[in-house]
Design an enzyme around this catalytic site. Structure first.
Site, mmCIF file in Angstrom:
data_model
loop_
_atom_site.group_PDB
_atom_site.id
_atom_site.type_symbol
_atom_site.label_atom_id
_atom_site.label_comp_id
_atom_site.label_asym_id
_atom_site.label_seq_id
_atom_site.Cartn_x
_atom_site.Cartn_y
_atom_site.Cartn_z
ATOM 1 N N GLY A 204 40.524 24.897 43.609
ATOM 2 C CA GLY A 204 39.632 25.662 42.742
ATOM 3 C C GLY A 204 40.381 26.315 41.609
ATOM 4 O O GLY A 204 41.607 26.419 41.643
ATOM 5 N N ALA A 205 39.632 26.764 40.620
ATOM 6 C CA ALA A 205 40.226 27.391 39.435
ATOM 7 C C ALA A 205 41.023 28.628 39.855
ATOM 8 O O ALA A 205 40.767 29.200 40.916
ATOM 9 C CB ALA A 205 39.127 27.773 38.455
ATOM 10 N N GLY A 207 42.072 32.297 40.493
ATOM 11 C CA GLY A 207 41.308 33.535 40.634
ATOM 12 C C GLY A 207 39.978 33.403 41.340
ATOM 13 O O GLY A 207 39.205 34.355 41.411
ATOM 14 N N LYS A 210 41.115 31.664 46.457
ATOM 15 C CA LYS A 210 41.689 30.728 47.425
ATOM 16 C C LYS A 210 42.644 31.438 48.377
ATOM 17 O O LYS A 210 42.550 31.293 49.594
ATOM 18 C CB LYS A 210 42.429 29.594 46.687
ATOM 19 N N THR A 211 43.563 32.196 47.804
ATOM 20 C CA THR A 211 44.524 32.917 48.628
ATOM 21 C C THR A 211 43.787 33.897 49.545
ATOM 22 O O THR A 211 44.086 34.002 50.736
ATOM 23 C CB THR A 211 45.521 33.666 47.730
ATOM 24 N N HIS A 426 20.988 21.986 26.007
ATOM 25 C CA HIS A 426 21.735 20.732 25.943
ATOM 26 C C HIS A 426 21.758 20.041 27.314
ATOM 27 O O HIS A 426 21.374 18.879 27.445
ATOM 28 C CB HIS A 426 23.162 21.031 25.460
ATOM 29 N N GLU A 427 22.155 20.799 28.320
ATOM 30 C CA GLU A 427 22.229 20.213 29.664
ATOM 31 C C GLU A 427 20.836 19.843 30.174
ATOM 32 O O GLU A 427 20.659 18.814 30.828
ATOM 33 C CB GLU A 427 22.916 21.167 30.644
HETATM 34 P P1 ADP Z 1 43.355 32.445 43.745
HETATM 35 O O1 ADP Z 1 44.297 32.358 44.890
HETATM 36 O O2 ADP Z 1 42.198 31.496 43.865
HETATM 37 O O3 ADP Z 1 43.989 32.345 42.406
HETATM 38 P P2 ADP Z 1 43.097 35.100 44.672
HETATM 39 O O4 ADP Z 1 42.667 34.873 46.065
HETATM 40 O O5 ADP Z 1 44.540 35.373 44.465
HETATM 41 O O6 ADP Z 1 42.670 33.875 43.772
HETATM 42 O O7 ADP Z 1 42.227 36.257 44.033
HETATM 43 C C1 ADP Z 1 42.792 37.376 43.414
HETATM 44 C C2 ADP Z 1 41.968 38.601 43.663
HETATM 45 O O8 ADP Z 1 40.696 38.507 43.045
HETATM 46 C C3 ADP Z 1 41.692 38.838 45.122
HETATM 47 O O9 ADP Z 1 42.687 39.564 45.723
HETATM 48 C C4 ADP Z 1 40.374 39.610 45.094
HETATM 49 O O10 ADP Z 1 40.584 40.979 44.843
HETATM 50 C C5 ADP Z 1 39.687 39.029 43.885
HETATM 51 N N1 ADP Z 1 38.794 37.936 44.273
HETATM 52 C C6 ADP Z 1 38.921 36.653 43.910
HETATM 53 N N2 ADP Z 1 37.931 35.907 44.421
HETATM 54 C C7 ADP Z 1 37.161 36.727 45.141
HETATM 55 C C8 ADP Z 1 35.977 36.534 45.921
HETATM 56 N N3 ADP Z 1 35.417 35.327 46.056
HETATM 57 N N4 ADP Z 1 35.442 37.616 46.538
HETATM 58 C C9 ADP Z 1 36.010 38.816 46.393
HETATM 59 N N5 ADP Z 1 37.118 39.065 45.684
HETATM 60 C C10 ADP Z 1 37.703 38.041 45.046
HETATM 61 ZN ZN ZN Z 2 26.326 16.712 26.867
HETATM 62 MG MG MG Z 3 46.324 32.306 44.719
#
Ligand code: ADP
Ligand code: ZN
Ligand code: MG
Length: 620
Positions: A204-205, A207, A210-211, A426-427
């Site tokens: 996934g993108a 933020g 995922k972590t 558009h979509e």
């Molecule tokens: P990634 O690993 O996908 O880049 P992170 O898990 O590191 O994203 O997200 C960073 C922070 O953003 C998290 O610690 C949390 O505070 C916030 N965050 C991101 N996604 C969510 C979510 N789905 N629900 C709640 N908080 C989120």
């Molecule tokens: Zn188009």
């Molecule tokens: Mg991460």
């Protein structure tokens, strides 16, 4: 989709560091020579002899290769000089005659020269370089983090993050559920016939959480979470990364049931042989070790390897084979509802003013991910604190959003409400035309959540059946659908945008292929005029076309292509005009929800014109 900049790339860092180091070394050597060597004037031997005659030489040292000494210049000051001697047996007598102090210097032999002139300075420089690179590579912090000792290669914790702390990614949570079941009681799970994947890849993108989701998985299952980031594996000296992989798995086995989490796995999992420079061999060894460990462990022991990446396309295919990361979970950007939930979650930590409506904030933040939203809440709270008010009000949120969006606007991510409306129509245009035409695949999902730089929205289709052939009518339908976006913009706004560029390109290519490659044009007949030539072994973006036609035919090809394009564009426009109310309904629904699925699309398309589909109060 140009996301190929990994800032943390160690290779570049080390190269940059080395270049910096070499530059600094040169400057140092230059200064050193300036300090000790310069100021000495080189004079002609004849000049030197004149000085001797004029009694201007105070002293000198004579060797076979040079004469160095001090002379007195015209203003009476002493200066250093050097000159290259010529064969001159009378020099000694003359020096004595003029009372010059002098001494001889034994000529250095080649070995001394070599050692003092080359080996020692270069040895010192090399050792220094070695030291700097090693430190930089090991700490991941940069040049001056000396003396910090050896850092821990992984962290092992029992996170108390729960599912409730992750919002807006329901689909991913459902998929993770099974892993939690398994980790809670591996043996029971297996007795019941569950088959566990060894590796789970979260995609996934940046933020999107995922972590966070990985930690929540460990938190829910109440198992140790042994984590490491891919970039921490990369070190200059071969063998270290591989040893770390072994450590990691050994630790996990000791603590099982447990989760191994490799964050940003693309740092090591990149396609082998695809990268150059120093760390490439190291990366391969690390990756090979990881693959070997994954093949080697028995999942019934209760170990699950999770990994996360935002660049799945660069991963080595070997990582995705069965028995490795064979399960992929998409952690998608949140839709409007998801964003509201995430905001609600983070807003729990602050005191909200009465005028704050998180739903409205969710509407104002299309394309933003969890990390952005957490940041906005935080920023708003800081703004309120700066004003010394005890609640966080709407205006604070507005400012925080503006700041965040302004930052993102540069990266082409954020959309203004007007743009959003354009994209929605558009979509919708694509989707309505796609729905009405039989020759194209069923529209599965329409979305106006921006993803990446290029696509502001998308209309996703679902293949109804595998097929390898396309009829002419199907190709024409496809071209019509491609024009749906542009046609809708023209109908609704009377103006067109650049958003259709990609569609137009694909449509033109297809129409041209109908004429030149598939031999489907009536005027030009079943003749192949162009053949695509792709390099067989190297899939590059550079493909060339072989062409077989005259200038006159070329004009005919253009004419025929244009005819197809016009036909399809007009058909697309006609369909949309006839279904204008449905186009409006769909666009409206998209503005409200950002994602419309197949079922809802069918509902809208089958509704009667005067029948109102339940709409929300939100309009642009
Ligand atoms: P990634 O690993 O996908 O880049 P992170 O898990 O590191 O994203 O997200 C960073 C922070 O953003 C998290 O610690 C949390 O505070 C916030 N965050 C991101 N996604 C969510 C979510 N789905 N629900 C709640 N908080 C989120
Ligand atoms: Zn188009
Ligand atoms: Mg991460």
């Amino acid at each position: 989709m140009n996301n190929n900049k990994n800032k943390k790339d160690k290779e570049y860092k080390i190269i940059k560091l080395s270049i910096m180091y070499i530059l600094i070394a040169f400057v140092l050597i230059y200064l050193y020579q300036g300090f000790f060597g310069a100021k000495r004037e080189t004079v002609l031997y004849s000049t030197f002899k004149e000085f001797v005659v004029q009694d201007r030489i105070k002293s000198c040292r004579v060797s076979e290769k040079y004469i160095k000494g001090i002379y007195i210049d015209k203003s009476g000051e002493t200066r250093d000089f050097v000159t290259i001697p010529v064969k001159d047996p009378k020099l000694t007598d003359e020096l004595i005659a003029h009372g010059v102090k002098f001494e001889g210097v034994p000529s250095a032999d080649w070995l001394t020269n070599l050692i003092f002139g080359w080996v020692i300075p270069f040895g010192i420089l090399f050792l220094l370089w070695f030291f700097i690179i090693k430190k930089a590579g090991a700490s991941g912090k940069g040049l001056f983090s000396f003396g910090k000792g050896r850092y821990k290669i992984y962290s092992s914790e029992r996170p108390n993050v729960k599912f409730n702390d992750v919002a807006g990614v329901e689909e991913a949570k459902v998929e993770v559920e099974e892993i939690i079941e398994f980790l809670r009681d591996p043996h029971r799970f297996q007795r019941l016939g569950g088959k566990m994947p060894k590796g789970v890849l979260l995609v996934g993108a940046p933020g999107t959480g995922k972590t966070l989701l990985a930690r929540a998985t460990a938190g829910e299952a109440e198992v140790p979470f042994i984590s490491i980031t891919g970039s921490a594996f990369i070190e200059l000296f071969v063998g270290v990364g591989a040893a770390r992989v072994r450590d990691l798995f050994a630790e996990a086995k000791k603590l099982a049931p447990s989760i191994i989490f490799i964050d940003e796995i693309d740092a090591i999992g990149r396609t082998r042989g695809a990268s150059g420079f120093t760390t490439h061999e190291e990366r391969e060894q690390t990756l090979n070790q990881l693959l070997a460990e994954m093949d080697g462990f028995d999942p019934s022991g209760g170990i699950v390897v999770m990994a996360a990446t935002n660049r799945p396309e660069v991963l080595d295919p070997a990582l995705l084979r069965p028995g490795r990361f064979d399960r992929q979970i998409l952690v998608d950007k949140p839709d409007i509802k998801g964003r509201e939930e995430i905001l609600r979650l983070h807003a729990k930590k602050i005191v909200l003013g009465e005028d704050v409506d998180l739903k409205v904030i969710a509407q104002e933040t299309p394309g933003l991910v969890g990390a952005d939203l957490a940041n906005i809440v935080n920023e708003a709270a800081l703004l309120a604190a700066r004003e010394n008010v005890d609640k966080v009000y709407k205006k604070h949120f507005e400012e925080a959003i503006d700041r965040r969006m302004a930052g993102l606007a540069k990266k082409n991510k954020a959309m203004s409400p007007k743009e959003k409306k354009t994209v929605a129509y558009h979509e919708s245009g694509h989707a309505v035309v796609g729905y009405l035409l039989k020759g194209v695949e069923v529209v599965h999902k329409v979305s106006i959540i921006p993803r990446g730089v290029a696509a502001l929205g998308f209309t996703q289709q679902r293949p109804t059946e595998e097929h390898y052939l396309m009829r002419k009518s199907e190709i024409l339908d496809k071209i019509c659908m491609l024009f749906g976006g542009r046609a809708a913009e023209k109908i609704v706004f009377g103006d067109v945008s650049t958003g259709a560029q990609n569609d137009l390109y694909t449509a033109t290519e297809l129409a041209r292929a109908v004429v030149t490659q598939f031999g489907m044009s009536d005027e030009l007949g079943p003749v192949v005029y162009e053949r695509e030539r792709q390099p067989i072994f190297l899939p590059t973006p550079f493909s060339s076309k072989e062409t077989y036609y005259s200038q006159k035919t070329s004009e005919a090809i253009d004419r025929e292509t244009r005819k197809i394009i016009d036909y399809c564009y007009n058909k697309s426009q006609k369909l949309l005009l006839e279904n204008r109310s449905k186009l409006d309904k769909l666009a409206q629904r998209l503005l409200e929800k950002e994602i419309v699925d197949e079922k809802e699309l069918n509902e809208i398309m089958e509704s009667k014109d005067d029948e109102e589909i339940k709409t929300s109060p939100y309009t642009d």
